[in-house]
Design an enzyme around this catalytic site. Structure first.
Site, mmCIF file in Angstrom:
data_model
loop_
_atom_site.group_PDB
_atom_site.id
_atom_site.type_symbol
_atom_site.label_atom_id
_atom_site.label_comp_id
_atom_site.label_asym_id
_atom_site.label_seq_id
_atom_site.Cartn_x
_atom_site.Cartn_y
_atom_site.Cartn_z
ATOM 1 N N ASP A 36 16.692 117.109 14.979
ATOM 2 C CA ASP A 36 17.246 117.619 16.238
ATOM 3 C C ASP A 36 18.449 116.802 16.704
ATOM 4 O O ASP A 36 18.522 115.595 16.473
ATOM 5 C CB ASP A 36 16.140 117.597 17.314
ATOM 6 C CG ASP A 36 16.534 118.433 18.520
ATOM 7 O OD1 ASP A 36 17.301 119.406 18.364
ATOM 8 O OD2 ASP A 36 16.071 118.109 19.632
ATOM 9 N N HIS A 53 25.896 121.167 12.738
ATOM 10 C CA HIS A 53 24.959 121.606 11.700
ATOM 11 C C HIS A 53 25.475 121.210 10.314
ATOM 12 O O HIS A 53 24.708 120.828 9.434
ATOM 13 C CB HIS A 53 24.723 123.112 11.801
ATOM 14 C CG HIS A 53 24.114 123.512 13.114
ATOM 15 N ND1 HIS A 53 22.964 122.926 13.599
ATOM 16 C CD2 HIS A 53 24.510 124.404 14.076
ATOM 17 C CE1 HIS A 53 22.665 123.445 14.787
ATOM 18 N NE2 HIS A 53 23.596 124.343 15.094
ATOM 19 N N LEU A 145 9.110 114.676 -5.774
ATOM 20 C CA LEU A 145 9.009 114.978 -4.346
ATOM 21 C C LEU A 145 8.864 116.481 -4.138
ATOM 22 O O LEU A 145 9.607 117.268 -4.738
ATOM 23 C CB LEU A 145 10.304 114.496 -3.668
ATOM 24 C CG LEU A 145 10.481 114.840 -2.184
ATOM 25 C CD1 LEU A 145 9.526 114.007 -1.328
ATOM 26 C CD2 LEU A 145 11.928 114.612 -1.750
HETATM 27 C C1 IPE Z 1 13.441 122.266 17.004
HETATM 28 O O1 IPE Z 1 14.604 121.956 17.703
HETATM 29 C C2 IPE Z 1 13.768 123.139 15.833
HETATM 30 C C3 IPE Z 1 14.558 122.510 14.779
HETATM 31 C C4 IPE Z 1 14.963 121.283 14.725
HETATM 32 C C5 IPE Z 1 14.862 123.369 13.680
HETATM 33 P P1 IPE Z 1 15.051 122.787 18.979
HETATM 34 O O2 IPE Z 1 16.279 122.134 19.476
HETATM 35 O O3 IPE Z 1 15.118 124.226 18.677
HETATM 36 O O4 IPE Z 1 13.803 122.541 19.972
HETATM 37 P P2 IPE Z 1 13.734 122.586 21.548
HETATM 38 O O5 IPE Z 1 14.424 123.832 22.010
HETATM 39 O O6 IPE Z 1 14.419 121.351 22.046
HETATM 40 O O7 IPE Z 1 12.262 122.563 21.830
HETATM 41 C C1 IPE Z 2 18.745 120.907 15.590
HETATM 42 O O1 IPE Z 2 19.820 120.591 16.380
HETATM 43 C C2 IPE Z 2 19.054 122.006 14.601
HETATM 44 C C3 IPE Z 2 18.459 123.289 14.967
HETATM 45 C C4 IPE Z 2 17.636 123.523 15.936
HETATM 46 C C5 IPE Z 2 18.821 124.410 14.122
HETATM 47 P P1 IPE Z 2 20.144 121.412 17.687
HETATM 48 O O2 IPE Z 2 21.077 122.498 17.342
HETATM 49 O O3 IPE Z 2 18.913 121.823 18.392
HETATM 50 O O4 IPE Z 2 20.905 120.318 18.524
HETATM 51 P P2 IPE Z 2 20.764 120.032 20.070
HETATM 52 O O5 IPE Z 2 19.324 119.742 20.338
HETATM 53 O O6 IPE Z 2 21.227 121.261 20.783
HETATM 54 O O7 IPE Z 2 21.642 118.858 20.295
HETATM 55 MG MG MG Z 3 17.730 120.880 19.755
#
Ligand code: IPE
Ligand code: IPE
Ligand code: MG
Length: 271
Positions: A36, A53, A145
């Protein structure tokens, strides 16, 4: 696996960092990561979220290299959740195309990695699902792995589908409802061989699991780090594993207090 595939070791860390030696009894079997913070990483740099990303994919590859270097058996990465469809189409496309690009680029293709996808069937682009299926077939005999990429993954969706599979099996007379226990239930999960998660690590500062592996992670050690995902590299994985090694897991059992020191034996008095 094609007979002519020669497996390579992972590329070394760019700064020359060497993997730590981890005692077998301190080594998690299964590490699962909520990757995240990509969006915030990009926004802090004035970049579009898609760039976050893209940078996150480099970090994901680092995890695979770092996992191989320490001999981890199972690594599960959360790349796109069943809730992430709420994002705008441009961002969703960027994430899914990035995954496809990574599969095509094949940077882990010749490593000792058995790769597979976990997620809800029917919503992802068919060619992406096919690309995963191809990798899964190609790498299924590998023994290093096991890398599970969770894409359109939701823990509740996974459990619900297991319940449906179990209901079908009961209807067909293959399962006796009164005999359903945790072992029988787990056999109907989409990946019944996935071991329980020992260490669940989330980057990006949020302290929640966001629908990730609720069945498998009920007893996971939780580890949260503040930095965004694109800033991590394999050394952070090694640090997470070192922290895991310091945890005392009880699984509900009472642990006896450290045994009191025995007083030094006094010389026995003459009778
Ligand atoms: C969780 O992150 C999903 C992934 C990392 C793929 P999100 O950014 O979607 O989660 P929330 O919205 O903070 O719970
Ligand atoms: C995690 O990073 C990746 C996905 C959920 C796909 P985010 O895109 O949620 O990044 P933040 O949390 O908005 O910074
Ligand atoms: Mg996020």
């Amino acid at each position: 696996m094609a007979a002519d595939t020669v497996l390579r070791p992972p590329p070394p860390h760019s700064g020359g960092a060497r993997p730590p030696r981890i005692a077998a009894d301190r080594m998690p079997r299964h590490v699962a990561i909520v990757m995240d913070g990509n969006g915030r990483w990009a926004q802090q740099r004035g970049l579009p979220r898609s760039e976050g990303h893209r940078a996150g994919s480099v970090a994901a590859h680092e995890m695979v290299y770092g996992a191989l270097e320490i001999g981890l058996r199972h690594l599960t990465l959360y790349a796109f959740s069943t809730e992430n469809w709420k994002r705008d189409t441009g961002e969703i496309t960027a994430i899914l195309e990035g995954v496809r690009r990574d599969l095509d680029a094949g940077r882990i293709r010749d490593l000792d990695v058995r790769q597979r996808w976990s997620g809800r069937p029917g919503r992802l682009p068919e060619e992406l699902v096919q690309a995963f299926a191809h990798e899964e077939r190609r790498t299924r005999a590998r023994t290093g792995l096991t890398l599970t990429v969770c894409l359109d993954y939701g823990g509740r969706d996974e459990i619900t589908r297991a319940a449906a599979a179990l209901a079908r099996a009961a209807q067909a007379g293959d399962v006796v409802p009164d005999l359903v226990d945790e072992v029988v239930f787990a056999r109907h999960l989409p990946h019944p061989d996935m071991p329980d998660v020992d260490l669940l690590w989330r980057t990006g500062g949020e302290q929640r699991t966001s629908n990730f592996l609720p069945w498998q992670a009920t007893y996971a050690e939780l580890y949260f780090t503040p930095g965004p995902w694109p800033d991590v590299d394999r050394r952070d994985l090694w640090q997470a594993v070192a922290e895991y090694g310091r945890r005392r897991r009880r699984h509900g059992a009472a642990v006896p207090l450290a045994s009191p020191r025995k007083p030094p034996t006094a010389p026995s008095a003459p009778l």
